[in-house]
Design a protein around this motif. Structure first.
Motif, mmCIF file in Angstrom:
data_model
loop_
_atom_site.group_PDB
_atom_site.id
_atom_site.type_symbol
_atom_site.label_atom_id
_atom_site.label_comp_id
_atom_site.label_asym_id
_atom_site.label_seq_id
_atom_site.Cartn_x
_atom_site.Cartn_y
_atom_site.Cartn_z
ATOM 1 N N ALA A 49 -3.778 -1.911 -13.379
ATOM 2 C CA ALA A 49 -2.605 -2.496 -13.384
ATOM 3 C C ALA A 49 -2.380 -3.431 -12.004
ATOM 4 N N PRO A 50 -2.602 -4.667 -12.114
ATOM 5 C CA PRO A 50 -2.417 -5.597 -10.977
ATOM 6 C C PRO A 50 -1.185 -5.423 -10.400
ATOM 7 N N PRO A 51 -0.956 -5.488 -9.015
ATOM 8 C CA PRO A 51 0.098 -5.220 -8.502
ATOM 9 C C PRO A 51 1.141 -6.505 -8.725
ATOM 10 N N THR A 52 2.564 -6.202 -9.009
ATOM 11 C CA THR A 52 3.413 -7.252 -9.143
ATOM 12 C C THR A 52 4.661 -6.890 -8.410
ATOM 13 N N LEU A 53 5.593 -7.631 -8.279
ATOM 14 C CA LEU A 53 7.097 -7.196 -7.696
ATOM 15 C C LEU A 53 8.000 -6.888 -8.640
ATOM 16 N N ALA A 54 8.977 -5.862 -8.186
ATOM 17 C CA ALA A 54 9.939 -5.514 -9.161
ATOM 18 C C ALA A 54 11.029 -6.735 -9.276
ATOM 19 N N PHE A 64 7.385 -14.767 -5.569
ATOM 20 C CA PHE A 64 6.282 -14.596 -4.349
ATOM 21 C C PHE A 64 5.995 -16.080 -3.689
ATOM 22 N N ALA A 65 6.164 -15.985 -2.168
ATOM 23 C CA ALA A 65 5.732 -17.185 -1.788
ATOM 24 C C ALA A 65 4.648 -16.987 -0.617
ATOM 25 N N ASN A 66 4.496 -15.812 -0.202
ATOM 26 C CA ASN A 66 3.661 -15.436 0.906
ATOM 27 C C ASN A 66 3.608 -14.140 1.232
ATOM 28 N N GLY A 207 7.214 -10.352 -18.254
ATOM 29 C CA GLY A 207 6.483 -9.303 -17.043
ATOM 30 C C GLY A 207 5.731 -9.956 -16.095
ATOM 31 N N VAL A 208 5.820 -11.146 -15.843
ATOM 32 C CA VAL A 208 5.421 -11.896 -14.628
ATOM 33 C C VAL A 208 5.861 -11.866 -13.480
ATOM 34 N N THR A 209 5.044 -11.713 -12.114
ATOM 35 C CA THR A 209 5.659 -12.211 -10.862
ATOM 36 C C THR A 209 5.714 -13.715 -10.697
ATOM 37 N N ALA A 210 6.523 -14.396 -10.474
ATOM 38 C CA ALA A 210 6.448 -16.172 -10.075
ATOM 39 C C ALA A 210 5.778 -16.159 -8.971
ATOM 40 N N VAL A 211 4.840 -16.959 -8.796
ATOM 41 C CA VAL A 211 4.059 -17.202 -7.345
ATOM 42 C C VAL A 211 4.044 -18.733 -7.115
ATOM 43 N N GLY A 269 -10.166 -16.040 12.655
ATOM 44 C CA GLY A 269 -10.017 -14.779 12.462
ATOM 45 C C GLY A 269 -9.337 -14.427 11.247
ATOM 46 N N TYR A 270 -9.288 -15.430 10.322
ATOM 47 C CA TYR A 270 -8.539 -15.325 9.010
ATOM 48 C C TYR A 270 -9.657 -14.699 7.888
ATOM 49 N N ARG A 271 -9.028 -13.852 7.131
ATOM 50 C CA ARG A 271 -9.891 -13.518 5.925
ATOM 51 C C ARG A 271 -9.178 -13.982 4.758
ATOM 52 N N PHE A 272 -10.033 -14.433 3.852
ATOM 53 C CA PHE A 272 -9.630 -15.077 2.600
ATOM 54 C C PHE A 272 -9.446 -13.838 1.691
ATOM 55 N N VAL A 273 -8.186 -14.029 0.878
ATOM 56 C CA VAL A 273 -8.128 -13.035 -0.335
ATOM 57 C C VAL A 273 -7.212 -13.595 -1.411
ATOM 58 N N LYS A 274 -7.495 -12.939 -2.441
ATOM 59 C CA LYS A 274 -6.810 -13.469 -3.846
ATOM 60 C C LYS A 274 -5.102 -13.028 -3.667
ATOM 61 N N VAL A 275 -4.305 -13.773 -4.379
ATOM 62 C CA VAL A 275 -3.065 -13.587 -4.311
ATOM 63 C C VAL A 275 -2.717 -11.957 -4.721
ATOM 64 N N SER A 276 -3.204 -11.367 -5.535
ATOM 65 C CA SER A 276 -3.124 -9.962 -5.972
ATOM 66 C C SER A 276 -3.094 -9.114 -4.639
ATOM 67 N N GLU A 277 -3.953 -9.444 -3.844
ATOM 68 C CA GLU A 277 -3.973 -8.696 -2.595
ATOM 69 C C GLU A 277 -2.849 -8.843 -1.689
ATOM 70 N N LEU A 278 -2.280 -10.053 -1.443
ATOM 71 C CA LEU A 278 -1.032 -10.190 -0.822
ATOM 72 C C LEU A 278 0.052 -9.515 -1.596
ATOM 73 N N ILE A 279 0.154 -9.640 -2.873
ATOM 74 C CA ILE A 279 1.201 -9.089 -3.595
ATOM 75 C C ILE A 279 1.343 -7.532 -3.391
ATOM 76 N N GLY A 280 -0.003 -7.224 -3.289
ATOM 77 C CA GLY A 280 -0.076 -5.519 -3.243
ATOM 78 C C GLY A 280 0.553 -5.171 -2.025
ATOM 79 N N ALA A 281 0.124 -6.015 -0.968
ATOM 80 C CA ALA A 281 0.656 -5.749 0.709
ATOM 81 C C ALA A 281 1.971 -5.894 0.661
ATOM 82 N N ALA A 282 2.736 -6.762 0.002
ATOM 83 C CA ALA A 282 4.129 -7.076 0.073
ATOM 84 C C ALA A 282 4.708 -5.851 -0.837
ATOM 85 N N SER A 283 4.321 -5.290 -1.827
ATOM 86 C CA SER A 283 4.705 -4.282 -2.469
ATOM 87 C C SER A 283 4.699 -3.277 -1.667
#
Length: 286
Positions: A49-54, A64-66, A207-211, A269-283
């Protein structure tokens, strides 16, 4: 009130819309896995189940913007793969709405990325859609079927009727499945970045999160790759989502800009990630 795409340099980003590089609407189907695109949760999901926001107040789709600004220096590069329902003749005549060189550079540089794809693009380039979807470096998300606006007054885009908005989202997922994309993410990017409460309420049913994004690359119809790269480098902060394009005819400098952006951000020092990782961290922080 219509919320438009946030830009730092006027309407350059939405030149794609104004010059006819984007448009569309759709018919009902099911989500990317045959049901709604995915569960909404504010906790860490299982791998299936990919991370989403409530959802927001009143059942509106979350926006979700950042990602989190504190902690790790992460950044998500996102690429909109745009094509309209009426551009088949232009593609047949040789116009390129894909950008295989860009995807090849992302692979060569080992940069994870999220591709927001229209259903019409997947129909035109099914082999590429399938290959991108099968590559663990990437994830495919929904950018509507063929890029009609979900509000009025959105950079000249034709408008999807409110009653057709959910169907438009679902039709894109149907196109992804037909192309062989086995897993499309439950994320949706509004055409032109324009939305209002009615649009959020309509897509929430899918059932989507708007990005959205917080960094505009300015790559649409740009001729100066260095200027595009510098705009990104000037805008990125920890947790940023950068919007770029994966359409060679409409964003011809993006691949060259990418070759400057990636090493420069890694040096910072930045690490590139997919949006799903950022949403997971935000959730998790929520």
């Amino acid at each position: 009130m219509v919320r438009k795409a946030k830009v730092r340099t006027g309407a350059a980003f939405c030149a794609l819309a104004a010059l006819g590089a984007v448009a569309g609407c759709g018919q009902p189907s099911s989500g990317p896995h045959g049901t709604a695109p995915g569960p909404r949760a504010s906790h860490s999901p299982s791998p299936a189940a990919p991370p989403t926001l409530a959802p927001g107040p009143g059942g509106l789709a979350p926006v979700f913007a950042n990602g989190p600004r504190s902690g790790a220096k992460t950044v998500a590069l996102t690429f909109d793969a745009d094509m309209t329902a009426d551009q088949g003749d232009r593609a047949a005549a040789g116009e390129r709405f894909d950008h295989p060189e860009l995807i090849a550079s992302l692979r060569r540089l080992k940069v994870p990325a999220t591709v927001f794809m229209t259903g019409r693009w997947a129909e035109e380039y099914p082999d590429q859609a399938r290959a991108i979807g099968a590559d663990p470096l990437f994830e495919i998300a929904n950018h509507s079927y063929s890029h009609h606006a979900f509000t009025g007054d959105c950079y000249g885009l034709p408008r999807v009727a409110e009653s057709e908005m959910r169907a438009d989202v679902d039709r894109a997922y149907t196109a992804f499945r037909a192309a062989g994309v086995e897993k499309a993410m439950p994320y949706f990017r509004f055409p032109g970045g324009c939305y209002d409460d009615a649009a959020l309420r309509a897509v929430s049913a899918a059932g989507v999160t708007a990005v959205q994004w917080d960094v505009v690359s300015g790559d649409a119809f740009a001729t100066d790759a260095d200027a595009v790269a510098q705009q990104v480098l000037d805008g990125v902060r920890p947790g940023s989502v950068v919007v770029m394009h994966c359409t060679s005819s409409a964003a011809p400098t993006t691949e060259r800009a990418l070759r400057r952006i990636v090493p420069a951000l890694r040096e910072q020092g930045y690490r590139f990630v997919k949006v799903s990782e950022l949403i997971g961290a935000a959730s998790r922080k929520g």
